[in-house]
Design a protein around this motif. Structure first.
Motif, PDB file in Angstrom:
ATOM      1  N   UNK A  61       3.259   9.168  -6.415  1.00  0.00           N
ATOM      2  CA  UNK A  61       3.586   9.952  -6.091  1.00  0.00           C
ATOM      3  C   UNK A  61       5.304  10.783  -6.527  1.00  0.00           C
TER       4      UNK A  61
ATOM      5  N   UNK B  43      -5.147   0.293   4.092  1.00  0.00           N
ATOM      6  CA  UNK B  43      -4.199   0.342   3.328  1.00  0.00           C
ATOM      7  C   UNK B  43      -4.337   1.669   2.971  1.00  0.00           C
TER       8      UNK B  43
ATOM      9  N   UNK C   7      -6.512   7.736  -5.226  1.00  0.00           N
ATOM     10  CA  UNK C   7      -7.053   5.840  -5.457  1.00  0.00           C
ATOM     11  C   UNK C   7      -7.904   5.716  -4.141  1.00  0.00           C
TER      12      UNK C   7
ATOM     13  N   UNK D 188      -3.375  -6.380   1.170  1.00  0.00           N
ATOM     14  CA  UNK D 188      -3.028  -5.396   0.351  1.00  0.00           C
ATOM     15  C   UNK D 188      -2.261  -5.626  -0.525  1.00  0.00           C
TER      16      UNK D 188
ATOM     17  N   UNK E   5      -3.020  13.029  -7.215  1.00  0.00           N
ATOM     18  CA  UNK E   5      -4.435  11.154  -7.549  1.00  0.00           C
ATOM     19  C   UNK E   5      -4.514  11.286  -6.415  1.00  0.00           C
TER      20      UNK E   5
ATOM     21  N   UNK F 255       3.136   7.902   0.802  1.00  0.00           N
ATOM     22  CA  UNK F 255       2.772   9.994  -0.233  1.00  0.00           C
ATOM     23  C   UNK F 255       3.110  10.299   0.376  1.00  0.00           C
TER      24      UNK F 255
ATOM     25  N   UNK G 252       1.154  -1.193   0.250  1.00  0.00           N
ATOM     26  CA  UNK G 252       0.035   0.127   0.074  1.00  0.00           C
ATOM     27  C   UNK G 252       0.870   1.338  -0.269  1.00  0.00           C
ATOM     28  N   UNK G 253       1.645   1.337   0.753  1.00  0.00           N
ATOM     29  CA  UNK G 253       2.562   2.651   1.098  1.00  0.00           C
ATOM     30  C   UNK G 253       3.420   2.691  -0.404  1.00  0.00           C
TER      31      UNK G 253
ATOM     32  N   UNK H 207       1.532   4.067  -2.793  1.00  0.00           N
ATOM     33  CA  UNK H 207       1.286   5.337  -3.536  1.00  0.00           C
ATOM     34  C   UNK H 207       2.845   5.730  -3.254  1.00  0.00           C
TER      35      UNK H 207
ATOM     36  N   UNK I 130      -9.149  -0.899   1.265  1.00  0.00           N
ATOM     37  CA  UNK I 130      -9.496  -0.446   2.707  1.00  0.00           C
ATOM     38  C   UNK I 130      -8.977   0.662   4.062  1.00  0.00           C
TER      39      UNK I 130
ATOM     40  N   UNK J 247      -6.151   9.031  -0.741  1.00  0.00           N
ATOM     41  CA  UNK J 247      -6.486   8.171  -0.348  1.00  0.00           C
ATOM     42  C   UNK J 247      -7.549   7.712   0.282  1.00  0.00           C
TER      43      UNK J 247
ATOM     44  N   UNK K  73      -2.099   4.134   4.835  1.00  0.00           N
ATOM     45  CA  UNK K  73      -0.426   3.369   4.728  1.00  0.00           C
ATOM     46  C   UNK K  73      -0.417   3.705   3.370  1.00  0.00           C
ATOM     47  N   UNK K  74      -1.646   4.127   2.886  1.00  0.00           N
ATOM     48  CA  UNK K  74      -1.279   4.775   0.981  1.00  0.00           C
ATOM     49  C   UNK K  74      -0.297   6.820   1.207  1.00  0.00           C
ATOM     50  N   UNK K  75      -1.272   6.775   2.229  1.00  0.00           N
ATOM     51  CA  UNK K  75      -0.509   8.698   2.805  1.00  0.00           C
ATOM     52  C   UNK K  75       0.194   8.392   3.646  1.00  0.00           C
TER      53      UNK K  75
END
Lengths: 519, 350
Positions: A125, B57, B50, A147, B48, B65, A117-118, A121, B54, B24, B60-62
């Motif tokens: 980015x 997720x 997305x 994930x 972006x 980024x 997930x990380x 992103x 969940x 996200x 954890x995307x945050x």
């Protein structure tokens, strides 16, 4: 191949290694002289692992551990591809949590299981960068199953290296999702029993059922030949990413001698004898990216001002507009009815009108499942002063689009208020003494005009004519701006006028005290 | 330029003005319009959006980024925020700035989707593990959904810490005029970010400190920045406090209702005043102490069974009687109901 630091080791594993360095000639000349095996270290590794401790040259991995070798293969591949300055390495939770001790690239350490997930992103980015998610089996195949599946399914342009040793190493030997049937661990003391713990997860096969991934292979660190295959797979996976092709994934069957209770040589033999038969080595996916091409709609590119509606907003005047004669301090309106009767829209039209007439306005809807199960209502506040509570507990005006709403909300209307009811006459068994009630067969009128959908606009006409809280001219200009279809606009015009006319023709219905400013 | 806007949409517009280019998230009522607006706007301006699998997720995307130095956000409601708490702890521990929105709904569990203020403890007092704080802002109008979101991004960067917009279902769902001005985006340099470049090659984003002394030092450094925030950032609003005999305290949508209540009470001759914290962390304790210096009583009103009231009591430290009135389950007190509460409180004079 140059080495900054000359002879050194990157992991204890390589000390025992005698056969695998690809940079040695395939058949070294043996003319009877002893020769020295040079273990050059990739420049992608730090000279010293100072994040571990001053002057450290050894890794933190156990003797015979597969991580050191996988690190080496990744480092060499990135070095050969010239990507050191262009790489972000995402390290997981598990024994390889400290991968950033070694890799001299950008490093991000993330939560257990969340690396895909990380990494997704991070890649989005920094689209041009190489983003690597490095994970163990507990991390990827247990806590992070969602994930990895979704990152793969989105075809994230990242590379995932999945080090599968069938056990939780760092926490001391608990069962992993990839632990084989019958294998003992501290949390499967009688061996993994399918009846209790289910079966080992085969992640490469599982991910290969998805459309998006470009490259999926399982390799093993069991012997020199397989290590060379692993080396090629790791390179290929990184090349897939470098070329922007899509998601690449390499599962690496890897030894954990410490937890397995075996010496490094026996641990490798164990992979060959026991694990590979259970986790077959194969290229599960090797797609050309063109094979995935689907025609997509590209979002238009616009300026921030355009997107935010700053450029096109219609009213710069925030003060009360003198040309409108608002003979009230504030008016509170509740509009209620069935979903589909345009209840919420009617409220929005009223506040749009209010705003254009320079009033402070607020619209508060009932929302969520209530909207989808039949009934809907909204609160509308129009005021010459800033609005405090947006909640209309005691409306001056109730627009009841059906009988249920009338029965539910009529008692809330303030004494002397107005109730506009969508019906030819009041229903039986309801008496409303405290407010003026106007029954308007709005649905019938709308139906005759051409569509019951404009019953809300009939009611709007009636509301404006009855209360004079807003100007009919404003209503018309709002409708002209909001309704794009000309035939529907014409219908709305007729509906608005029909509502106003009905009130004019039936304005005799007995009123109690009128609220200030009302007709 | 005024435009009619829903609170949830205004928040996204504010985020865009603040230079946020990454969203996200995962859908949830009553916060879904945030994700919908971001889905519509961000791809049109080079950002972006997305939809994650969940909230786990998403947060954890945050994290990912934010690690690259981008202004990034996520939004949800109670159940989603519960899932995000792990990630918020990591973000705080790794000192990554971001904005997280909680449009509060009824709880616990699935509760309902009506407005509540029952996530105060979870967002203001922590919720995730370990020593950390969130910077928490509580808007009470559509305009503030945009303005405080811009501020939240600035504070998040200033303190390298997650900032939370703690809104409720009403503020998120209601429509009001919104005044937006295009402005230059001033973002601080982020030399710590990991961008996959030569200049940032040695950078590391991590929350792990294996040595006891190292972790304690890290915690002390974080605590020092939190103390700086406590000095510099408390924000509040008050009215009619000069001669108030009873001070009403509430935030978010409740502050709006209390404002009308105070006006109504004043017409009745009751000397009521209003104190509205805008920052819930750092809490405007000093200002509250001053506002309550001469009142006979404080009445805290919340859409909860009493959460912020604890901070009011901590701030006032027994100097003034603090009463509490709460509604829950999506019930929101009317002005009349609160007037009656105040009158009954005033009848029992100390």
């Amino acid at each position: 191949m140059e080495s900054k630091s000359g002879i050194s080791t990157i992991a204890a594993t390589t000390v025992t290694e005698t056969q695998s360095d690809a940079r040695l000639p395939a058949n070294p000349p043996n003319n009877g002289e002893a020769y020295e095996i040079l273990h050059s270290k990739s420049t992608l590794f730090y000279d010293e692992y100072s994040r571990k401790a001053e002057g450290k040259k050894q890794t933190h991995y156990c003797p015979g551990c597969g991580h050191g070798l996988v690190h080496k293969l990744i480092a060499e591949a990135l070095q050969d591809l010239g990507e050191q300055d262009n790489t972000i390495f995402v390290s997981p939770v598990g024994c390889s949590v400290f991968a950033y001790y070694y890799f001299d690239v950008g490093n991000v350490q993330v939560a257990h299981g969340r690396a895909p997930a990380s990494a997704s992103a991070i890649k989005r980015s920094c689209p041009g960068r190489m983003v690597i998610s490095y994970q163990g089996d507990g991390d990827l195949a247990a806590i992070g199953t969602a994930e990895i599946v979704h990152a793969a399914n989105r075809g994230e342009k990242i590379t995932v290296f999945f080090v599968n040793n069938g056990i939780y190493g760092m926490t001391g030997g608990q069962m992993a999702p990839t632990t084989m049937i019958g294998e003992k661990s501290t949390t499967s003391p009688w061996g993994r029993r399918p009846s209790n713990e289910g079966y080992p997860l085969h992640m490469a096969e599982l991910l290969a059922t998805l459309e998006a991934p470009i490259y999926i292979e399982r390799v093993a660190l069991s012997d020199g030949k397989n290590i060379m295959k692993a080396r090629r797979a790791i390179r290929k996976a990184l090349e897939v990413q470098r070329d922007g092709a899509g998601f690449s994934f390499v599962e690496i069957l890897s030894p954990c001698p410490t937890i397995w209770g075996k010496d490094p040589v026996a641990a490798r033999q164990w992979i060959a004898d026991k694990i590979i038969p259970a986790f077959p080595l194969s290229v599960f996916r090797d797609h050309a990216p063109e094979a995935l091409a689907v025609k997509e709609v590209e979002p238009p590119q616009r300026s921030v001002a355009e997107v935010l509606g700053i450029a096109t907003s219609n009213d710069g005047d925030t003060t009360h507009r003198a040309e409108f004669d608002h003979r009230f301090e504030d008016v509170k309106i509740k509009i209620a009815g069935l979903g589909g009767q345009g209840v919420l829209l009617l409220g929005q039209l009223l506040i749009e009108m209010g705003m254009r007439e320079g009033l402070e306005v607020n619209w508060l809807p009932s929302y969520g499942p209530e909207m989808r199960s039949g009934s809907a209502h909204c609160h509308v506040c129009l005021s010459r002063e800033p609005i405090g509570s947006p909640l209309v507990s005691h409306p001056d005006v109730l627009v009841a689009m059906n009988e249920v709403s009338l029965r539910k909300f009529a008692h809330e209307v303030v004494r002397g208020g107005v109730i506009l009811y969508n019906g030819a006459k009041l229903p039986e068994n309801i008496s409303i003494a405290h407010a003026q009630v106007v029954a308007i067969p709005a649905s019938e009128i709308a139906d005759k005009l051409g569509s019951t959908k404009v019953a809300n606009i009939v009611m709007m006409g009636a509301l404006l004519e009855e209360t004079e809280c807003l100007a009919a001219g404003t209503a018309w200009s709002v409708l002209q701006d909001k309704v794009k279809k000309l035939d529907l606009l014409e219908l709305d015009r007729k509906a608005l006028n029909a509502g106003r006319l009905f009130i004019d023709e039936h304005a005799h219905i007995g009123a109690l005290d009128q609220p200030d400013g009302f007709a | 330029m005024r435009q009619l806007c829903k609170g949830n949409v205004a928040l996204v517009k504010g985020a865009i003005l603040a230079g946020c280019r990454g969203y996200y998230g995962y859908p949830i009522t009553p916060a879904s319009e945030i994700a919908e607006a971001a889905a519509l706007y961000f791809p049109q301006i080079g950002g972006t959006f997305l939809q994650a699998e969940s909230e786990t997720a998403a947060i954890n995307m945050v994290y990912g980024a934010a690690a690259t130095g981008l202004r990034v956000m996520s939004g949800s409601s109670g159940p989603g925020l519960s899932l995000m708490q792990e990630g918020i702890s990591y973000l705080a521990g790794a000192e990554l700035p971001c904005v997280i929105v909680d449009v509060m709904r009824g709880g616990p569990g699935l509760g309902n989707i009506a407005p509540e203020q029952s996530d105060y403890f979870a967002m203001v007092k922590g919720g995730g593990h370990g020593n950390y704080r969130n910077l928490v802002l509580a808007p009470s109008s559509v305009q503030e959904m945009a303005d405080l979101t811009i501020l939240a991004f600035e504070l998040a960067d200033k303190y390298r810490n997650p900032a939370v917009i703690l809104a409720d279902g009403f503020v998120g769902q209601m429509m009001e005029p919104l005044d937006l001005e295009y402005r230059e985006i001033l973002q601080p340099e982020k030399p710590w970010a990991v961008k996959g470049t030569h200049e940032t090659r040695g950078n590391l984003i991590s929350s792990i400190f294996l040595e006891s002394d190292g972790l304690e030092e890290h915690q002390r450094n974080m605590e020092a920045k939190y103390r700086r925030a406590q000095e510099a950032e408390p924000r509040y609003e008050s009215c009619h406090i000069e001669d108030a005999e009873i001070l009403l305290v509430g935030y978010g949508i409740v502050a709006r209702i209390l404002h009308s209540t105070v006006e109504a009470l004043r017409k009745q001759g009751v000397k009521a005043g209003l104190f509205r914290p805008i920052t819930l962390w750092p809490y405007p304790s000093k200002a509250l102490v001053e506002a309550a210096a001469n009142v006979e009583k404080v009445l805290v009103v919340e859409l909860s069974n009493g959460q912020m009231v604890e901070d009011v009591r901590l701030a006032l430290d027994g100097t003034v009687p603090v009463e509490f009135y709460g509604r829950g389950g999506g019930n929101v007190p009317s002005v009349k109901e609160l007037q009656e509460q105040v009158l009954s409180q005033m009848a029992v004079r100390v």
